[in-house]
Design a protein around this motif. Structure first.
Motif, PDB file in Angstrom:
ATOM      1  N   HIS A  38      31.346  48.967   2.851  1.00 17.11           N
ATOM      2  CA  HIS A  38      32.753  48.608   2.696  1.00 17.11           C
ATOM      3  C   HIS A  38      33.055  48.515   1.704  1.00 17.11           C
ATOM      4  O   HIS A  38      34.063  48.899   1.032  1.00 17.11           O
ATOM      5  CB  HIS A  38      32.998  47.170   3.634  1.00 17.11           C
ATOM      6  N   PHE A  39      32.293  47.629   0.720  1.00 19.19           N
ATOM      7  CA  PHE A  39      32.753  47.212  -0.758  1.00 19.19           C
ATOM      8  C   PHE A  39      32.298  48.661  -1.767  1.00 19.19           C
ATOM      9  O   PHE A  39      33.099  48.548  -3.020  1.00 19.19           O
ATOM     10  CB  PHE A  39      31.888  46.177  -1.225  1.00 19.19           C
ATOM     11  N   LEU A  40      31.433  49.205  -1.527  1.00 20.57           N
ATOM     12  CA  LEU A  40      30.965  50.219  -2.410  1.00 20.57           C
ATOM     13  C   LEU A  40      30.962  51.633  -2.114  1.00 20.57           C
ATOM     14  O   LEU A  40      31.405  52.668  -2.972  1.00 20.57           O
ATOM     15  CB  LEU A  40      29.450  50.057  -2.653  1.00 20.57           C
ATOM     16  N   TRP A  41      31.425  52.151  -0.886  1.00 28.80           N
ATOM     17  CA  TRP A  41      31.459  53.559  -0.554  1.00 28.80           C
ATOM     18  C   TRP A  41      32.740  53.733   0.428  1.00 28.80           C
ATOM     19  O   TRP A  41      32.771  54.709   1.050  1.00 28.80           O
ATOM     20  CB  TRP A  41      30.259  53.960   0.213  1.00 28.80           C
ATOM     21  N   GLY A  42      33.706  52.627   0.423  1.00 30.69           N
ATOM     22  CA  GLY A  42      34.985  52.923   1.099  1.00 30.69           C
ATOM     23  C   GLY A  42      34.974  53.312   2.607  1.00 30.69           C
ATOM     24  O   GLY A  42      35.790  53.627   3.321  1.00 30.69           O
ATOM     25  N   GLY A  43      33.702  52.617   3.065  1.00 33.73           N
ATOM     26  CA  GLY A  43      33.412  52.486   4.666  1.00 33.73           C
ATOM     27  C   GLY A  43      33.104  54.139   5.014  1.00 33.73           C
ATOM     28  O   GLY A  43      33.019  54.245   6.144  1.00 33.73           O
ATOM     29  N   ALA A  44      32.981  55.035   4.230  1.00 32.94           N
ATOM     30  CA  ALA A  44      32.575  56.250   4.357  1.00 32.94           C
ATOM     31  C   ALA A  44      31.352  56.908   4.052  1.00 32.94           C
ATOM     32  O   ALA A  44      31.268  58.137   3.654  1.00 32.94           O
ATOM     33  CB  ALA A  44      33.872  56.897   3.982  1.00 32.94           C
ATOM     34  N   ARG A  45      30.315  56.068   3.872  1.00 36.21           N
ATOM     35  CA  ARG A  45      29.244  56.641   3.322  1.00 36.21           C
ATOM     36  C   ARG A  45      28.443  57.578   4.157  1.00 36.21           C
ATOM     37  O   ARG A  45      28.538  57.428   5.432  1.00 36.21           O
ATOM     38  CB  ARG A  45      27.823  55.567   3.027  1.00 36.21           C
ATOM     39  N   ASP A  46      27.862  58.792   3.822  1.00 36.19           N
ATOM     40  CA  ASP A  46      27.386  59.645   4.362  1.00 36.19           C
ATOM     41  C   ASP A  46      26.093  59.151   5.044  1.00 36.19           C
ATOM     42  O   ASP A  46      24.779  59.412   4.023  1.00 36.19           O
ATOM     43  CB  ASP A  46      27.209  60.987   3.817  1.00 36.19           C
ATOM     44  N   TRP A  47      25.847  58.603   6.141  1.00 34.24           N
ATOM     45  CA  TRP A  47      24.515  57.999   6.513  1.00 34.24           C
ATOM     46  C   TRP A  47      23.654  58.794   7.015  1.00 34.24           C
ATOM     47  O   TRP A  47      22.385  58.564   7.195  1.00 34.24           O
ATOM     48  CB  TRP A  47      24.750  56.899   7.725  1.00 34.24           C
ATOM     49  N   SER A  48      23.732  60.074   7.003  1.00 36.86           N
ATOM     50  CA  SER A  48      22.874  61.143   7.180  1.00 36.86           C
ATOM     51  C   SER A  48      21.805  61.476   5.903  1.00 36.86           C
ATOM     52  O   SER A  48      20.651  62.007   6.092  1.00 36.86           O
ATOM     53  CB  SER A  48      23.329  62.613   7.549  1.00 36.86           C
ATOM     54  N   LYS A  49      22.131  60.982   4.965  1.00 40.56           N
ATOM     55  CA  LYS A  49      21.329  61.116   3.626  1.00 40.56           C
ATOM     56  C   LYS A  49      20.649  59.762   3.549  1.00 40.56           C
ATOM     57  O   LYS A  49      21.012  58.530   3.489  1.00 40.56           O
ATOM     58  CB  LYS A  49      22.266  61.310   2.507  1.00 40.56           C
ATOM     59  N   PRO A  50      19.361  60.028   3.188  1.00 39.54           N
ATOM     60  CA  PRO A  50      18.400  58.781   3.248  1.00 39.54           C
ATOM     61  C   PRO A  50      18.920  57.825   1.876  1.00 39.54           C
ATOM     62  O   PRO A  50      19.594  58.277   1.040  1.00 39.54           O
ATOM     63  CB  PRO A  50      17.218  59.266   2.812  1.00 39.54           C
ATOM     64  N   LEU A  51      18.716  56.519   2.045  1.00 42.37           N
ATOM     65  CA  LEU A  51      18.950  55.664   1.032  1.00 42.37           C
ATOM     66  C   LEU A  51      17.904  55.076   0.393  1.00 42.37           C
ATOM     67  O   LEU A  51      16.911  54.340   0.952  1.00 42.37           O
ATOM     68  CB  LEU A  51      19.968  54.360   1.581  1.00 42.37           C
ATOM     69  N   ARG A  52      17.776  55.164  -0.931  1.00 41.72           N
ATOM     70  CA  ARG A  52      16.607  54.881  -1.815  1.00 41.72           C
ATOM     71  C   ARG A  52      17.069  53.424  -2.352  1.00 41.72           C
ATOM     72  O   ARG A  52      17.868  53.218  -2.805  1.00 41.72           O
ATOM     73  CB  ARG A  52      16.209  55.514  -2.936  1.00 41.72           C
ATOM     74  N   ILE A  53      16.280  52.294  -1.991  1.00 45.82           N
ATOM     75  CA  ILE A  53      16.595  50.747  -2.299  1.00 45.82           C
ATOM     76  C   ILE A  53      15.740  50.328  -2.699  1.00 45.82           C
ATOM     77  O   ILE A  53      14.414  50.250  -2.666  1.00 45.82           O
ATOM     78  CB  ILE A  53      17.061  50.074  -0.743  1.00 45.82           C
ATOM     79  N   LEU A  54      15.880  49.448  -3.893  1.00 42.09           N
ATOM     80  CA  LEU A  54      15.052  48.517  -4.684  1.00 42.09           C
ATOM     81  C   LEU A  54      15.456  47.101  -4.232  1.00 42.09           C
ATOM     82  O   LEU A  54      16.724  46.759  -4.474  1.00 42.09           O
ATOM     83  CB  LEU A  54      15.198  48.810  -6.224  1.00 42.09           C
ATOM     84  N   VAL A  55      14.426  46.493  -3.680  1.00 38.38           N
ATOM     85  CA  VAL A  55      14.865  44.952  -3.703  1.00 38.38           C
ATOM     86  C   VAL A  55      13.897  44.228  -4.896  1.00 38.38           C
ATOM     87  O   VAL A  55      12.735  43.972  -4.607  1.00 38.38           O
ATOM     88  CB  VAL A  55      14.341  44.294  -2.364  1.00 38.38           C
ATOM     89  N   ALA A  56      14.674  43.850  -5.951  1.00 37.18           N
ATOM     90  CA  ALA A  56      14.073  43.323  -6.791  1.00 37.18           C
ATOM     91  C   ALA A  56      14.025  41.764  -7.097  1.00 37.18           C
ATOM     92  O   ALA A  56      14.979  40.991  -7.082  1.00 37.18           O
ATOM     93  CB  ALA A  56      14.738  43.466  -8.183  1.00 37.18           C
ATOM     94  N   GLY A  57      12.880  41.000  -6.870  1.00 36.05           N
ATOM     95  CA  GLY A  57      12.656  39.769  -6.568  1.00 36.05           C
ATOM     96  C   GLY A  57      12.915  39.342  -5.133  1.00 36.05           C
ATOM     97  O   GLY A  57      13.597  38.637  -4.845  1.00 36.05           O
ATOM     98  N   GLY A  58      12.016  40.007  -4.295  1.00 34.15           N
ATOM     99  CA  GLY A  58      12.305  39.948  -2.907  1.00 34.15           C
ATOM    100  C   GLY A  58      12.004  38.548  -2.081  1.00 34.15           C
ATOM    101  O   GLY A  58      12.341  38.293  -0.948  1.00 34.15           O
ATOM    102  N   GLY A  59      11.198  37.751  -2.840  1.00 32.80           N
ATOM    103  CA  GLY A  59      10.869  36.408  -2.132  1.00 32.80           C
ATOM    104  C   GLY A  59      10.094  36.691  -1.172  1.00 32.80           C
ATOM    105  O   GLY A  59       9.543  37.578  -0.747  1.00 32.80           O
TER     106      GLY A  59
END
Length: 401
Positions: A38-59
């Motif tokens: 909603h806030f970063l991709w206008g609600g229109a991200r192409d979710w067929s593309k993999p998402l590489r995520i870093l959780v920095a300080g994941g507790g």
């Protein structure tokens, strides 16, 4: 003085039991995938593309598990890299992932300052960590260096006014219990807090509850050895100095000066938000979405794009539709604020049609409304709910029809 690393070995935070993964998923901001879209991709991200995520300080894993589980439920591919200094926290996070059968996460015991060594990421999550660094700006810079082109981040940092009463106690306890073990510090501080007078700023602050929920919560709130808070202005200055810019707060309605006073419309946006924070007085954390400085600032998704798919976060659309249809005016809670709803009864069928897969065109067609008639009803609904993070747009769960 107990170091940050020693604290989180003694009291991993937040306090979580992997056995509870069978009965609940802990969700929140930032880094809920619907909110990110909603806030970063206008609600229109192409979710067929993999998402590489870093959780920095994941507790102990709240953000990591939230991301991995929701994306797994949606059948979306992702690669999540978890970093944290605490081995005990990591063990709990790993156990939570194992309990859910999540396989998209790689766990590492490391500092977020080492983030660039683990690659480049489409999205970086850093919740409740930067304000605990000796030099927070170095942390902001490390996250920026770990970002892939076109990437974005979600961060949470403490805010000062909603945490009134915390920092004098932290300072006093730091002096009183210097050299004591974490267990002794906790026991002695609990005795003092139990006897605080009713008028003490900490005791009078009803926004603060962590100290009542667990030993880890008490220690993290009142005995932390490295802790600072950021006002809106201070956060803006730090972002400017470290290569970031604010895309949006996760609950922008909290920072909307016009909702508090009719004055200040001629002021710059950052000044309006800073004044709103002071007038609210209850904001204890800033959940913020960031993009690199110089990048085009994304606009939150809206109903102007009729292919967008609406979601009601934390609400049952059918229950809300029934209330609105009956002429009721319910009040919702968002960001610690009561949000009264006064909506046209004719919006009830539209609300009831929200299922996370139908787009706005399909909802309008189900209601038999032409685009103009639909927008006249939908726009006030969006204006009432979207600023509070309740109405979000995302195609995460939608499949090609």
């Amino acid at each position: 003085m107990v170091s940050v690393a020693e604290q989180y070995e003694a009291y991993p935070y937040p306090d979580r039991d992997p056995a509870e993964e069978k009965t609940r998923l802990v969700t929140g901001s930032p880094s809920h995938p619907l909110e990110m879209d909603h806030f970063l991709w206008g609600g229109a991200r192409d979710w067929s593309k993999p998402l590489r995520i870093l959780v920095a300080g994941g507790g102990t894993g709240d953000g990591t598990i939230q991301l991995a589980q929701i994306l797994a439920w949606a059948g979306r591919e992702c690669e999540i890299t978890y970093l944290d200094l605490s081995r005990r926290a990591r063990e709990i996070a790993e156990a939570r992932a194992s309990a859910r059968g999540l396989t998209s996460i790689t766990f590492h015991t490391a500092s977020l300052l080492d983030a660039p060594e683990f690659g480049r990421f489409d999205y970086v999550d850093c919740c409740g960590v930067l304000h605990h660094l000796p030099e927070p700006e170095a942390g902001f810079q490390a996250l920026r260096e770990a970002l892939a082109p076109g990437g974005a981040a979600g961060v949470m940092v403490y805010a000062p006014y909603g945490r009134s009463g915390v920092y004098p106690l932290q300072e006093a306890f730091g002096a009183l219990f210097d050299g004591a073990s974490p267990e002794v510090r906790l026991a002695e501080a609990r005795k003092i807090v139990a006897e605080l007078p009713a008028g003490h700023p900490f005791r009078a602050n009803t926004n603060l509850v962590d100290h009542e929920q667990s030993d880890a919560g008490f220690y993290d709130l009142l005995l932390h050895s490295q802790d600072r808070a950021y006002s809106v202005s201070e956060l803006g200055e730090t972002l400017d100095a470290t290569g970031w810019q604010l895309a949006s707060f996760a609950t922008p309605g909290l920072y909307d000066l016009s909702r508090i006073t009719g004055q200040g419309a001629d002021l710059p946006e950052h000044r309006r938000m800073a004044l709103a924070e002071k007038l609210r007085g209850t904001i204890k954390v800033h959940n913020a979405y960031l993009v690199p400085a110089g990048a085009q600032r994304p606009q939150p998704a809206s109903g102007h794009r009729r292919a967008n798919v609406p979601h009601l976060r934390g609400l049952d659309p059918r229950a809300l539709a029934q209330a609105i249809g009956a002429g009721k005016r319910p009040s919702l809670k968002a960001g610690g604020v009561s949000v009264p709803l006064s909506l046209d009864k004719r919006t009830a069928p539209l609300i009831g049609s929200i299922d996370g897969t139908r787009n706005l065109n399909e909802i309008a067609a189900m209601a038999g409304l032409d685009p103009l008639a639909f927008w006249r009803l939908w726009q006030p609904l969006e204006a009432a709910l979207a600023p509070w993070g309740i109405l979000l747009y995302s195609s995460l769960f939608r499949r090609v029809r």
